[in-house]
Design a protein around this motif. Sequence first.
Motif, mmCIF file in Angstrom:
data_model
loop_
_atom_site.group_PDB
_atom_site.id
_atom_site.type_symbol
_atom_site.label_atom_id
_atom_site.label_comp_id
_atom_site.label_asym_id
_atom_site.label_seq_id
_atom_site.Cartn_x
_atom_site.Cartn_y
_atom_site.Cartn_z
ATOM 1 N N ALA A 159 0.826 -1.212 0.000
ATOM 2 C CA ALA A 159 0.000 0.000 0.000
ATOM 3 C C ALA A 159 0.858 1.258 0.000
ATOM 4 C CB ALA A 159 -0.942 0.004 1.200
ATOM 5 N N LEU A 160 1.938 1.248 0.819
ATOM 6 C CA LEU A 160 2.829 2.410 0.874
ATOM 7 C C LEU A 160 3.556 2.601 -0.453
ATOM 8 C CD1 LEU A 160 4.337 2.048 4.467
ATOM 9 C CD2 LEU A 160 2.695 3.770 3.668
ATOM 10 N N GLY A 161 3.975 1.491 -1.078
ATOM 11 C CA GLY A 161 4.647 1.584 -2.368
ATOM 12 C C GLY A 161 3.742 2.136 -3.450
ATOM 13 N N VAL A 162 2.514 1.659 -3.482
ATOM 14 C CA VAL A 162 1.542 2.156 -4.475
ATOM 15 C C VAL A 162 1.222 3.622 -4.216
ATOM 16 C CG1 VAL A 162 -0.823 1.906 -5.330
ATOM 17 C CG2 VAL A 162 0.566 -0.127 -4.891
ATOM 18 N N LEU A 163 1.095 4.001 -2.934
ATOM 19 C CA LEU A 163 0.821 5.394 -2.591
ATOM 20 C C LEU A 163 1.975 6.305 -3.019
ATOM 21 C CD1 LEU A 163 -0.986 7.476 -1.181
ATOM 22 C CD2 LEU A 163 0.206 6.933 0.954
ATOM 23 N N ALA A 164 3.210 5.859 -2.797
ATOM 24 C CA ALA A 164 4.378 6.664 -3.203
ATOM 25 C C ALA A 164 4.423 6.824 -4.716
ATOM 26 C CB ALA A 164 5.658 6.008 -2.703
ATOM 27 N N TYR A 165 4.116 5.766 -5.434
ATOM 28 C CA TYR A 165 4.103 5.838 -6.903
ATOM 29 C C TYR A 165 3.004 6.788 -7.378
ATOM 30 C CZ TYR A 165 4.302 4.161 -11.746
ATOM 31 O OH TYR A 165 4.422 4.069 -13.109
ATOM 32 N N GLY A 166 1.842 6.723 -6.735
ATOM 33 C CA GLY A 166 0.752 7.634 -7.092
ATOM 34 C C GLY A 166 1.109 9.079 -6.810
ATOM 35 N N ALA A 167 1.789 9.329 -5.677
ATOM 36 C CA ALA A 167 2.217 10.694 -5.356
ATOM 37 C C ALA A 167 3.221 11.207 -6.376
ATOM 38 C CB ALA A 167 2.815 10.726 -3.952
ATOM 39 N N LEU A 168 4.121 10.324 -6.838
ATOM 40 C CA LEU A 168 5.091 10.716 -7.866
ATOM 41 C C LEU A 168 4.382 11.092 -9.164
ATOM 42 C CD1 LEU A 168 8.015 10.952 -8.903
ATOM 43 C CD2 LEU A 168 7.905 8.505 -9.474
ATOM 44 N N GLU A 169 3.381 10.313 -9.546
ATOM 45 C CA GLU A 169 2.626 10.612 -10.764
ATOM 46 C C GLU A 169 1.903 11.952 -10.642
ATOM 47 O OE1 GLU A 169 2.101 8.356 -13.755
ATOM 48 O OE2 GLU A 169 4.060 7.999 -12.865
ATOM 49 N N TYR A 185 11.970 17.370 -15.563
ATOM 50 C CA TYR A 185 13.007 16.473 -15.051
ATOM 51 C C TYR A 185 12.388 15.336 -14.232
ATOM 52 C CZ TYR A 185 17.184 19.083 -16.431
ATOM 53 O OH TYR A 185 18.205 19.664 -17.155
ATOM 54 N N VAL A 186 11.430 15.670 -13.376
ATOM 55 C CA VAL A 186 10.775 14.636 -12.565
ATOM 56 C C VAL A 186 10.071 13.630 -13.461
ATOM 57 C CG1 VAL A 186 8.920 14.213 -10.895
ATOM 58 C CG2 VAL A 186 10.503 16.099 -10.531
ATOM 59 N N ALA A 187 9.417 14.120 -14.523
ATOM 60 C CA ALA A 187 8.697 13.230 -15.426
ATOM 61 C C ALA A 187 9.658 12.297 -16.158
ATOM 62 C CB ALA A 187 7.892 14.052 -16.431
ATOM 63 N N VAL A 188 10.786 12.819 -16.624
ATOM 64 C CA VAL A 188 11.745 11.986 -17.350
ATOM 65 C C VAL A 188 12.345 10.921 -16.440
ATOM 66 C CG1 VAL A 188 14.021 12.001 -18.451
ATOM 67 C CG2 VAL A 188 12.302 13.670 -19.132
#
Length: 266
Positions: A159-169, A185-188
Amino acid sequence: MARGPLRHFDWNLRSCGRHGHATYAPDEEALARRLHAPTPAGDAWRCLRCGDYVLGEPRGRGPAEDAPIVLRGRALRDAFVLRFLAVERGVRGLLLVALAYGIWRFDGSRQALQRVFDSYLPTLRPLADRLGVDLQNAGPVHLLQEAFAASHSTLLLVALGVLAYGALELLEAVGLWLMKRWGEYVAVVGTGVFIPLEVYELFEKVTVLRAGAFVLNVFAVVYLLWTKRLFGLRGGRAAFEAERHNESLLEVEAAAARDEATVAAR
């Protein structure tokens, strides 16, 4: 040169049609003369985006250095692509955040959900047997069984990993929508690090969704690197800023006014 149905598409006129013309009256007299035209119907000022003369009062006045930054030409096309990518990243980020919340709620209600699952699975098995479906080994059923068997700490980490990935997106979406260089830069970086995983998934099984996501992500990385000149590519930020200045109608006219003044002074 653009080909196909977009070869005659004018991004400047499209933007002016949606948002209105970007006229500006600079205080500098020589520059103002180049942007102003008297007509029988009244004063006309040149649009800083499409270059057409527009009747009426300018939308802004003041020193040339205080004029609004007006995107035109390729910069408008780039803005359209960036905001398309921002929307896609935003939708994906929201879905990932929702998925993380669902995993967390599932962990808290696992026993109740498992009782429901165990009670309905035998009911569905006769129908599945008639249809020739191996319900016990079906993908969704197998996935649920693995989830029920997972430990609390494992589900929490997922859940934490998916949440971190969602926050990055979502961070990528905000940066791209605002057309900030840090967002590019963040997107690349954020997109590029997952491309090897997507390649691995495609080798395992090719699906339309996986292939589409892979193509879109590769396009996003290559497009941003090339057009935004990130990481020093094609001259880096200095070359990117110089390209944008060369496309600015106000700066082109200001340079022409300075050249005229220089010639007249000789």
